[in-house]
Design a protein around this motif. Structure first.
Motif, PDB file in Angstrom:
ATOM      1  N   LEU A  34       0.842  -1.226   0.146  1.00  0.00           N
ATOM      2  CA  LEU A  34      -0.043   0.018   0.122  1.00  0.00           C
ATOM      3  C   LEU A  34       0.778   1.339   0.084  1.00  0.00           C
ATOM      4  CD1 LEU A  34      -3.095  -0.898   2.241  1.00  0.00           C
ATOM      5  CD2 LEU A  34      -2.667  -1.040  -0.144  1.00  0.00           C
ATOM      6  N   ASP A  36       1.039   5.299  -1.815  1.00  0.00           N
ATOM      7  CA  ASP A  36       0.075   6.100  -2.418  1.00  0.00           C
ATOM      8  C   ASP A  36       0.840   7.155  -3.268  1.00  0.00           C
ATOM      9  OD1 ASP A  36      -1.898   5.141  -0.527  1.00  0.00           O
ATOM     10  OD2 ASP A  36      -1.149   6.113   0.987  1.00  0.00           O
ATOM     11  N   THR A 158      -3.840  -2.248  -8.110  1.00  0.00           N
ATOM     12  CA  THR A 158      -3.743  -0.675  -7.803  1.00  0.00           C
ATOM     13  C   THR A 158      -5.129  -0.121  -8.053  1.00  0.00           C
ATOM     14  OG1 THR A 158      -1.694  -0.624  -9.259  1.00  0.00           O
ATOM     15  CG2 THR A 158      -2.734   1.435  -8.747  1.00  0.00           C
ATOM     16  N   ILE A 184      -3.127   3.768  -5.538  1.00  0.00           N
ATOM     17  CA  ILE A 184      -2.809   3.108  -4.375  1.00  0.00           C
ATOM     18  C   ILE A 184      -2.473   1.751  -4.762  1.00  0.00           C
ATOM     19  CG2 ILE A 184      -3.976   2.131  -2.270  1.00  0.00           C
ATOM     20  CD1 ILE A 184      -6.128   4.646  -2.327  1.00  0.00           C
ATOM     21  N   ILE A 197      -7.759   0.451   2.988  1.00  0.00           N
ATOM     22  CA  ILE A 197      -7.535   0.971   1.640  1.00  0.00           C
ATOM     23  C   ILE A 197      -8.295   2.324   1.773  1.00  0.00           C
ATOM     24  CG2 ILE A 197      -8.690   0.935  -0.654  1.00  0.00           C
ATOM     25  CD1 ILE A 197      -8.560  -2.189  -0.142  1.00  0.00           C
ATOM     26  N   ASN A 200      -5.824   4.795   2.907  1.00  0.00           N
ATOM     27  CA  ASN A 200      -5.097   5.247   1.996  1.00  0.00           C
ATOM     28  C   ASN A 200      -5.759   6.179   0.987  1.00  0.00           C
ATOM     29  OD1 ASN A 200      -2.187   3.479   1.711  1.00  0.00           O
ATOM     30  ND2 ASN A 200      -3.593   2.686   2.978  1.00  0.00           N
ATOM     31  N   GLN A 203      -5.022   9.368   2.695  1.00  0.00           N
ATOM     32  CA  GLN A 203      -3.638   9.951   2.567  1.00  0.00           C
ATOM     33  C   GLN A 203      -3.451  10.344   1.101  1.00  0.00           C
ATOM     34  OE1 GLN A 203      -1.143  10.151   4.480  1.00  0.00           O
ATOM     35  NE2 GLN A 203       0.010  10.803   2.780  1.00  0.00           N
ATOM     36  N   CYS A 204      -4.196   9.820   0.156  1.00  0.00           N
ATOM     37  CA  CYS A 204      -4.038  10.384  -1.120  1.00  0.00           C
ATOM     38  C   CYS A 204      -4.454  11.989  -1.248  1.00  0.00           C
ATOM     39  CB  CYS A 204      -4.956   9.668  -2.102  1.00  0.00           C
ATOM     40  SG  CYS A 204      -3.940   8.031  -2.606  1.00  0.00           S
TER      41      CYS A 204
END
Lengths: 214, 215
Positions: A34, A36, A158, A184, A197, A200, A203-204
């Motif tokens: 994982l 990003d 991805t 991701i 997920i 993440n 986080q993006c």
């Protein structure tokens, strides 16, 4: 003297081999869990946009012709998380047909194992991927207005999020600009809960504070 | 602690060897010597913002020529690899790119230097010395994240004072061992992201080498 030089050169050779530091090779770095990767167009002012719309299901791109669109609970929560992040940045979710959105968001999950290398934007033409006609721009093509992110290996699984500039489509010469990309990577490298997920996805957005209606 | 301990050990060794020499019968004074060393390097100062792990990947080759009793001029070239892994953090590029993942920091330095060295007891079995080398260096710094290799290459000026001891394997032996500690700094600067920035790169090298001496 010659023997001595041989001795020194042998010591040097052993020393050189011993003293070469190693770092993980590409394969091992790509197998990481994982990761990003995001890239936004530095020439786009994201504050010019007010509204957005998002695809109604997630395109799952698999080997061969097995690609499909899914809206299972996991896909729903993925779309919901992206939507929540957009709303938190001040954008309003509107209906695609009636709301005339400024931004469009495509979401795909790539699970291919048969090919490992792809050129930028390869998935735009893939079966099941939402094409520009979905957004009301038939005959248009997707386009990176910047040097595309270097994401070339997809066999670890991805999530791909593409943000489209619909507001300025008409002045972009039959091109729908992709103004933000998020990847991701590593869905298939370990066990991941949906929550992992979604974290993440957050986080993006967190690493792209430029996306903001304000 | 390590930083303090190693110079202390070195000073003790020098003191012991100087004392031993007081009684020792004189051997020969070499006219030149060649040394191949293994170099362990500790990044210090700003450099440790980038990599703060001891580098075991290094070495050097040196030649020294005595121009008068105790005084030698010489050359040295070497290499050192530095590597450190940073757990999941975010790299921000200037072109809109951001990557959150493991960062592998890697630096590589090749110095070329010339210097002057003073040996206190050239005919002794143990011969402590001090010296100063100056020169240039080639350097690469990399951040490896997934398929991204974000790097900088540069040339700089390097200077390194050094203290060490040369041990002959026998009073008339052509072979010996060399141990030394070397502080170095170069003019290379570096700035990637966050706190991984430095203007002056510094390190402390500890060398253990095999010496070939000519009469």
């Amino acid at each position: 003297m010659n023997r001595n030089i041989h001795m020194l050169s042998k010591v040097a050779a052993v020393l050189f081999m011993f003293s070469c530091a190693s770092y993980p090779g590409l394969d091992s770095r790509l197998a990481e869990d994982l990761v990003d990767i995001t890239k936004y167009d530095v020439n786009t002012a994201f504050s010019q946009f007010r509204t957005f719309s998002i695809v109604d299901s997630v395109t799952v791109i698999k080997n061969g012709t097995d690609s499909t669109r899914v809206l299972n609970p996991q896909a729903q929560s993925l779309l919901a998380e992206i939507t929540a992040n957009m709303q938190a940045r001040g954008y309003t979710l509107v209906n695609l047909k009636t709301g005339n959105p400024d931004l469009g968001i495509n979401v795909a999950v790539v699970k291919v194992t048969n090919i490992s290398y792809y050129y930028p934007g390869w998935y735009w033409d893939y079966y099941g991927y939402y094409d520009p006609a979905y957004w009301g721009y038939s005959g248009y093509g997707y386009w990176y207005p910047y040097y595309p992110p270097e994401v070339t290996y997809y066999n670890s699984g991805t999530v791909i999020i593409d943000m489209l500039d619909l507001k300025n489509a008409k002045i972009h010469d039959n091109k729908l600009y992709v103004v933000w990309n998020a990847y991701i990577r590593g869905l298939m490298t370990g066990y991941h809960t949906t929550q992992d997920i979604l974290g993440n996805v957050d986080q993006c957005f967190a690493q792209t504070p430029q996306i903001s209606a304000h | 602690m390590k930083k303090i301990l190693i110079p202390i050990i070195l000073i003790l060794l020098i003191t012991i060897s100087v004392r031993a020499q007081e009684k020792a019968a004189a051997g020969y004074s070499p006219t030149s010597l060649y040394t191949i060393s293994w170099a362990v390097s500790l990044p210090i100062g700003d450099f440790s913002n980038f990599i703060n792990k001891l580098s075991f990947g290094g070495g050097s080759f040196a030649g020294r020529y005595f121009v008068k009793k105790g005084l030698a001029l010489g050359f040295e070239f070497g290499w050192n690899n530095y590597y450190q892994e940073y757990p999941r953090e975010t790299y921000y590029g200037s072109d809109g790119l951001a990557i959150t993942g493991i960062h592998y920091m890697y630096a590589f330095i090749i110095p070329w230097e010339a210097g002057a060295y003073y040996y206190f007891i050239p005919s002794g079995i143990a011969d402590p010395y001090v010296g100063l080398s100056l020169g240039g260096d080639y350097m690469e710094e990399h951040i490896l994240i997934q398929e991204y290799d974000i790097y900088k290459t540069q040339w700089g000026f390097i200077m390194s004072p050094e203290a060490g001891v040369l041990f002959k394997f026998g009073r008339y032996s052509h072979w010996g061992a060399n141990i030394s500690a070397k502080y170095w700094f170069n003019t290379n600067s570096f700035s990637f992201t966050g706190n991984k920035t430095y203007d002056l790169m510094q390190g402390l090298n500890f060398n253990i080498g095999l010496c070939y001496l000519l009469r």
